[in-house]
Design a protein around this motif. Structure first.
Motif, PDB file in Angstrom:
ATOM      1  N   ASP A   7       0.835  -1.198   0.000  1.00 56.33           N
ATOM      2  CA  ASP A   7       0.000   0.000   0.000  1.00 56.33           C
ATOM      3  C   ASP A   7       0.873   1.253   0.000  1.00 56.33           C
ATOM      4  OD1 ASP A   7      -2.039   1.778   0.174  1.00 56.33           O
ATOM      5  OD2 ASP A   7      -2.698   1.191   2.181  1.00 56.33           O
ATOM      6  N   ARG A   8       1.632   1.437   1.060  1.00 56.78           N
ATOM      7  CA  ARG A   8       2.436   2.656   1.193  1.00 56.78           C
ATOM      8  C   ARG A   8       3.860   2.315   1.583  1.00 56.78           C
ATOM      9  NH1 ARG A   8      -1.851   6.486   4.434  1.00 56.78           N
ATOM     10  NH2 ARG A   8      -3.573   5.966   3.049  1.00 56.78           N
ATOM     11  N   VAL A   9       4.752   3.251   1.327  1.00 56.25           N
ATOM     12  CA  VAL A   9       6.123   3.107   1.812  1.00 56.25           C
ATOM     13  C   VAL A   9       6.256   4.017   3.026  1.00 56.25           C
ATOM     14  CG1 VAL A   9       8.576   3.402   1.302  1.00 56.25           C
ATOM     15  CG2 VAL A   9       7.010   2.562  -0.478  1.00 56.25           C
ATOM     16  N   GLU A  10       6.708   3.405   4.117  1.00 53.12           N
ATOM     17  CA  GLU A  10       6.833   4.148   5.361  1.00 53.12           C
ATOM     18  C   GLU A  10       7.756   5.355   5.191  1.00 53.12           C
ATOM     19  OE1 GLU A  10       6.569   1.121   8.908  1.00 53.12           O
ATOM     20  OE2 GLU A  10       8.445   2.260   9.046  1.00 53.12           O
ATOM     21  N   GLY A  11       7.301   6.519   5.657  1.00 47.48           N
ATOM     22  CA  GLY A  11       8.141   7.710   5.640  1.00 47.48           C
ATOM     23  C   GLY A  11       8.206   8.421   4.301  1.00 47.48           C
ATOM     24  N   MET A  12       7.439   7.942   3.316  1.00 46.42           N
ATOM     25  CA  MET A  12       7.428   8.604   1.998  1.00 46.42           C
ATOM     26  C   MET A  12       6.063   9.196   1.743  1.00 46.42           C
ATOM     27  SD  MET A  12       9.100   6.572  -1.156  1.00 46.42           S
ATOM     28  CE  MET A  12      10.843   6.576  -1.398  1.00 46.42           C
ATOM     29  N   GLU A  13       6.030  10.245   0.985  1.00 46.35           N
ATOM     30  CA  GLU A  13       4.747  10.780   0.536  1.00 46.35           C
ATOM     31  C   GLU A  13       4.011   9.624  -0.175  1.00 46.35           C
ATOM     32  OE1 GLU A  13       3.205  14.206  -2.480  1.00 46.35           O
ATOM     33  OE2 GLU A  13       5.166  14.559  -1.535  1.00 46.35           O
ATOM     34  N   ILE A  14       2.706   9.488   0.076  1.00 44.75           N
ATOM     35  CA  ILE A  14       1.984   8.296  -0.398  1.00 44.75           C
ATOM     36  C   ILE A  14       2.184   8.044  -1.894  1.00 44.75           C
ATOM     37  CG2 ILE A  14      -0.321   7.288  -0.743  1.00 44.75           C
ATOM     38  CD1 ILE A  14      -1.127   8.582   1.934  1.00 44.75           C
ATOM     39  N   VAL A  15       2.019   9.103  -2.683  1.00 45.87           N
ATOM     40  CA  VAL A  15       2.098   8.899  -4.134  1.00 45.87           C
ATOM     41  C   VAL A  15       3.521   8.531  -4.574  1.00 45.87           C
ATOM     42  CG1 VAL A  15       2.388  11.369  -4.658  1.00 45.87           C
ATOM     43  CG2 VAL A  15       1.399   9.824  -6.381  1.00 45.87           C
ATOM     44  N   HIS A  16       4.515   9.069  -3.903  1.00 51.36           N
ATOM     45  CA  HIS A  16       5.898   8.701  -4.232  1.00 51.36           C
ATOM     46  C   HIS A  16       6.140   7.230  -3.876  1.00 51.36           C
ATOM     47  CE1 HIS A  16       7.895  12.937  -4.486  1.00 51.36           C
ATOM     48  NE2 HIS A  16       6.623  12.990  -4.857  1.00 51.36           N
ATOM     49  N   GLY A  17       5.624   6.834  -2.736  1.00 49.01           N
ATOM     50  CA  GLY A  17       5.777   5.440  -2.304  1.00 49.01           C
ATOM     51  C   GLY A  17       5.121   4.485  -3.291  1.00 49.01           C
ATOM     52  N   ARG A  18       3.899   4.829  -3.700  1.00 45.39           N
ATOM     53  CA  ARG A  18       3.199   3.923  -4.637  1.00 45.39           C
ATOM     54  C   ARG A  18       3.903   3.878  -5.978  1.00 45.39           C
ATOM     55  NH1 ARG A  18      -2.836   5.336  -2.695  1.00 45.39           N
ATOM     56  NH2 ARG A  18      -2.703   4.104  -0.781  1.00 45.39           N
ATOM     57  N   ALA A  19       4.434   5.006  -6.405  1.00 47.60           N
ATOM     58  CA  ALA A  19       5.174   5.024  -7.684  1.00 47.60           C
ATOM     59  C   ALA A  19       6.428   4.160  -7.571  1.00 47.60           C
ATOM     60  CB  ALA A  19       5.527   6.458  -8.072  1.00 47.60           C
ATOM     61  N   LEU A  20       7.094   4.232  -6.433  1.00 49.87           N
ATOM     62  CA  LEU A  20       8.286   3.393  -6.233  1.00 49.87           C
ATOM     63  C   LEU A  20       7.903   1.905  -6.247  1.00 49.87           C
ATOM     64  CD1 LEU A  20      11.254   2.824  -5.509  1.00 49.87           C
ATOM     65  CD2 LEU A  20      10.659   3.212  -3.106  1.00 49.87           C
TER      66      LEU A  20
END
Ligand code: OGA
Ligand code: MN
Length: 282
Positions: A209-222
Motif C-alpha cells: 500500500d504505502r512506503v513508510e516515511g514517503m509521501e503516499i504517491v511517491h511510495g506507490r510510484a516506487l
C-alpha cells in the motif's frame, strides 16, 4: 535414483523428470527438491496426477504442512488442508479472493504468521482459455537491481494489507460484501528481505500500500516501479497447465499470479502450503 532436474530458464524454473513416481516419495528426492527450490524457485512435475492423499503425503514429507485458509472451502477439503482454488461458486463461497490471484503476490503476507515457505499446486482441471500461472524470482529481482535502487530501498518498509490487494477489484465487489475487504491484518514488511541463507529478496506485490516515511504517491510510484522491474521476462516463468501437473514454488523467493480465466472455465487447482520458518526481515 532416476529423479533428475532440467532447467527451464537460466534464472528460474526446473522440470522434474523421473521413471517411477514412487521415487518422488523418498528422502533422497525430497532433499533434491528442497535444494532445487532454493536455487530454481519453481519445480514442475508434469502430469504426475496426484490424488489429495498423495499431495498431502508429498507435502508432509517436504516440510511442515500449514492451513492458510480456515474458511471459504468445503468442509472436507478444510479438514484435509487442501484448498480448492476455483471460481466455481458451488465450491468456493468467497471466489472474489480468487480474483485477487490475477495480480502479482506472495501468499501469506497479511496473516499473523511467517509467510509459507512453499506453495504446492495440483491442476485438477485446466482452463481452456487463460489460467496459466506466472512466477517471478524476487531473489533475481534484488540481485540484478541497479546499485542506486538497491541503496534507495535498503532500509525502506512497505505496508501490506488485503484491502490494498483488493483495490483492483474494489469497484466490482457488491456493497454488501464490503466488510470482506477488511480481513487479514495490516503489516509492515521491509522491502528488502535479508534471509537466513545469506541471500536477499524483494517483498513487493499487490498487497503493498504505502512506503513508510514517503509521501503516499511517491511510495506507490516506487512500489510500481519495483514491481515492473521484478517481473521482467528473464525473471519470470509462465506455466501452461495440463491436467495432473503439480508445481511447487518458493513462496518467500517469488511472486506469482494467474492469467485471467472465466467464471465458467471449470478451472480447479488443489493447493497445500508449507509453514514458513522465517518472519519477513528477521
Ligand atoms: C493462490 C494462487 C495460483 C493459481 O491460490 O494463492 O495464487 O494458479 N493460485 O491458481
Ligand atoms: Mn497465491
Amino acid at each position: 535414483m532416476t529423479v533428475t532436474l532440467e532447467n527451464v530458464k537460466p534464472l528460474i524454473g526446473s522440470v522434474v523428470r523421473f521413471d517411477d513416481r514412487a521415487e518422488l516419495f523418498t528422502e533422497d528426492a525430497m532433499a533434491l527438491f528442497r535444494e532445487a527450490m532454493e536455487t530454481r524457485t519453481v519445480l514442475v512435475f508434469p502430469e504426475v496426477d496426484f490424488s489429495d492423499e498423495e499431495q498431502l503425503r508429498f507435502t508432509d514429507m517436504f516440510g511442515a504442512r500449514v492451513n492458510l485458509t480456515s474458511d471459504s472451502v468445503s468442509e472436507k477439503a478444510k479438514e484435509e488442508d487442501v484448498y480448492q482454488v476455483t471460481l466455481d461458486r458451488k465450491v468456493n463461497k468467497a471466489p472474489e479472493y480468487v480474483l485477487g490471484t490475477f495480480f502479482w503476490h506472495m501468499d501469506g503476507l497479511t496473516v499473523d504468521m511467517p509467510p509459507p515457505a512453499a506453495t504446492l499446486l495440483s491442476c485438477r482441471r485446466a482452463s481452456a482459455d487463460g489460467g496459466q500461472t506466472e512466477f517471478s524470482s524476487t531473489y533475481a529481482a534484488y540481485d540484478y537491481l541497479p546499485d542506486d535502487d538497491k541503496a534507495l530501498v535498503e532500509n525502506l518498509k512497505a505496508t501490506h494489507s488485503v484491502r490494498a490487494s483488493l483495490r483492483p477489484i474494489a469497484d466490482i465487489i457488491p456493497p454488501e460484501d464490503e466488510a470482506k475487504m477488511n480481513i487479514g491484518i495490516v503489516k509492515d514488511h521491509p522491502i528488502v528481505w535479508r534471509r537466513a541463507n545469506g541471500r536477499a529478496s524483494l517483498v513487493i506485490g499487490t498487497t503493498t500500500d504505502r512506503v513508510e516515511g514517503m509521501e503516499i504517491v511517491h511510495g506507490r510510484a516506487l512500489l510500481t516501479r519495483l514491481l515492473e522491474w521484478a517481473v521482467q521476462p528473464d525473471f519470470v516463468y509462465r506455466h501452461y497447465w495440463k491436467k495432473g501437473d503439480f508445481v511447487i514454488w518458493d513462496n518467500c523467493g517469488a511472486m506469482h499470479r494467474v492469467i485471467p480465466y472465466d467464471w465458467e472455465s471449470g478451472r480447479m487447482m488443489h493447493r497445500t502450503s508449507i509453514a514458513g520458518t522465517e518472519a519477513v526481515g528477521a
